[in-house]
Design an enzyme around this catalytic site. Structure first.
Site, PDB file in Angstrom:
ATOM      1  N   ARG A  29       0.841  -1.198   0.000  1.00 54.34           N
ATOM      2  CA  ARG A  29       0.000   0.000   0.000  1.00 54.34           C
ATOM      3  C   ARG A  29       0.880   1.254   0.000  1.00 54.34           C
ATOM      4  O   ARG A  29       1.885   1.313   0.702  1.00 54.34           O
ATOM      5  CB  ARG A  29      -0.922   0.012   1.208  1.00 54.34           C
ATOM      6  CG  ARG A  29      -1.914  -1.127   1.187  1.00 54.34           C
ATOM      7  CD  ARG A  29      -2.925  -1.017   2.329  1.00 54.34           C
ATOM      8  NE  ARG A  29      -3.622  -2.273   2.494  1.00 54.34           N
ATOM      9  CZ  ARG A  29      -4.564  -2.743   1.685  1.00 54.34           C
ATOM     10  NH1 ARG A  29      -4.933  -2.035   0.646  1.00 54.34           N
ATOM     11  NH2 ARG A  29      -5.139  -3.902   1.903  1.00 54.34           N
ATOM     12  N   ASP A  30       0.474   2.237  -0.795  1.00 55.44           N
ATOM     13  CA  ASP A  30       1.185   3.504  -0.869  1.00 55.44           C
ATOM     14  C   ASP A  30       1.022   4.255   0.455  1.00 55.44           C
ATOM     15  O   ASP A  30      -0.065   4.266   1.030  1.00 55.44           O
ATOM     16  CB  ASP A  30       0.629   4.337  -2.033  1.00 55.44           C
ATOM     17  CG  ASP A  30       1.514   5.497  -2.399  1.00 55.44           C
ATOM     18  OD1 ASP A  30       1.736   6.387  -1.556  1.00 55.44           O
ATOM     19  OD2 ASP A  30       1.984   5.528  -3.551  1.00 55.44           O
ATOM     20  N   ILE A  31       2.095   4.880   0.931  1.00 53.81           N
ATOM     21  CA  ILE A  31       2.014   5.606   2.208  1.00 53.81           C
ATOM     22  C   ILE A  31       1.333   6.962   2.051  1.00 53.81           C
ATOM     23  O   ILE A  31       0.979   7.593   3.053  1.00 53.81           O
ATOM     24  CB  ILE A  31       3.400   5.781   2.868  1.00 53.81           C
ATOM     25  CG1 ILE A  31       4.343   6.566   1.955  1.00 53.81           C
ATOM     26  CG2 ILE A  31       3.992   4.429   3.240  1.00 53.81           C
ATOM     27  CD1 ILE A  31       5.630   6.988   2.634  1.00 53.81           C
ATOM     28  N   HIS A 100       7.662   1.087 -11.128  1.00 54.43           N
ATOM     29  CA  HIS A 100       6.561   0.558 -10.329  1.00 54.43           C
ATOM     30  C   HIS A 100       5.247   0.930 -10.998  1.00 54.43           C
ATOM     31  O   HIS A 100       5.182   1.883 -11.771  1.00 54.43           O
ATOM     32  CB  HIS A 100       6.611   1.075  -8.895  1.00 54.43           C
ATOM     33  CG  HIS A 100       6.662   2.570  -8.763  1.00 54.43           C
ATOM     34  ND1 HIS A 100       7.804   3.298  -9.019  1.00 54.43           N
ATOM     35  CD2 HIS A 100       5.711   3.462  -8.408  1.00 54.43           C
ATOM     36  CE1 HIS A 100       7.555   4.583  -8.825  1.00 54.43           C
ATOM     37  NE2 HIS A 100       6.295   4.715  -8.460  1.00 54.43           N
ATOM     38  N   HIS A 102       1.235   1.769 -10.283  1.00 54.03           N
ATOM     39  CA  HIS A 102       0.231   2.176  -9.304  1.00 54.03           C
ATOM     40  C   HIS A 102      -1.102   1.538  -9.663  1.00 54.03           C
ATOM     41  O   HIS A 102      -1.521   1.606 -10.822  1.00 54.03           O
ATOM     42  CB  HIS A 102       0.018   3.693  -9.327  1.00 54.03           C
ATOM     43  CG  HIS A 102       1.202   4.508  -8.972  1.00 54.03           C
ATOM     44  ND1 HIS A 102       1.335   5.117  -7.748  1.00 54.03           N
ATOM     45  CD2 HIS A 102       2.309   4.830  -9.692  1.00 54.03           C
ATOM     46  CE1 HIS A 102       2.482   5.789  -7.731  1.00 54.03           C
ATOM     47  NE2 HIS A 102       3.087   5.623  -8.899  1.00 54.03           N
TER      48      HIS A 102
END
Length: 117
Positions: A29-31, A100, A102
């Site tokens: 999960r993206d911070i 990466h 998303h």
């Protein structure tokens, strides 16, 4: 191997909410999420930008996309919809120089691009 935050996550030097991992990639999960669901799929092979992926390594990108689609199905938002995005270099918003993908979902995402277009 490079020394980005993503590499540190892969090496377990920095904690992350990991949602998937296999021999080829890790997903977490993206911070700083930009949608209710914001997961990053990162290959374990070292490529700074999409420009650095040679033709004989194109399967790396395909594996990221297929893993994102599988995650969407597993989590139940495949039918309502999701977006996958790869940024390449500064003007596109790339801030970590390890490729990466998303995955964004969980709400209507609307259109994207520069304002007024």
């Amino acid at each position: 191997m490079s020394d980005t935050i993503f590499h540190k996550i892969m090496q377990r030097q920095i904690p992350a909410d990991i949602v998937y991992e296999d021999d080829d990639m890790i997903a977490f999960r993206d911070i700083a999420p930009q949608a209710p669901v914001h997961v990053l799929f990162v290959p374990k092979r070292d490529f700074a930008t999409l420009n650095d992926v040679p033709p004989d390594a194109a399967e790396v990108i395909g594996k990221l996309a297929v893993a994102a689609a599988s995650y969407a199905k597993r989590e139940g938002f495949d039918t309502s919809g999701y977006r996958i995005v790869m940024n390449c270099n500064g003007d596109a918003g790339q801030t970590v120089f390890q490729i990466h993908l998303h995955l964004l979902a969980g709400a209507p995402l609307g259109h994207f691009g520069t304002p007024g277009r």
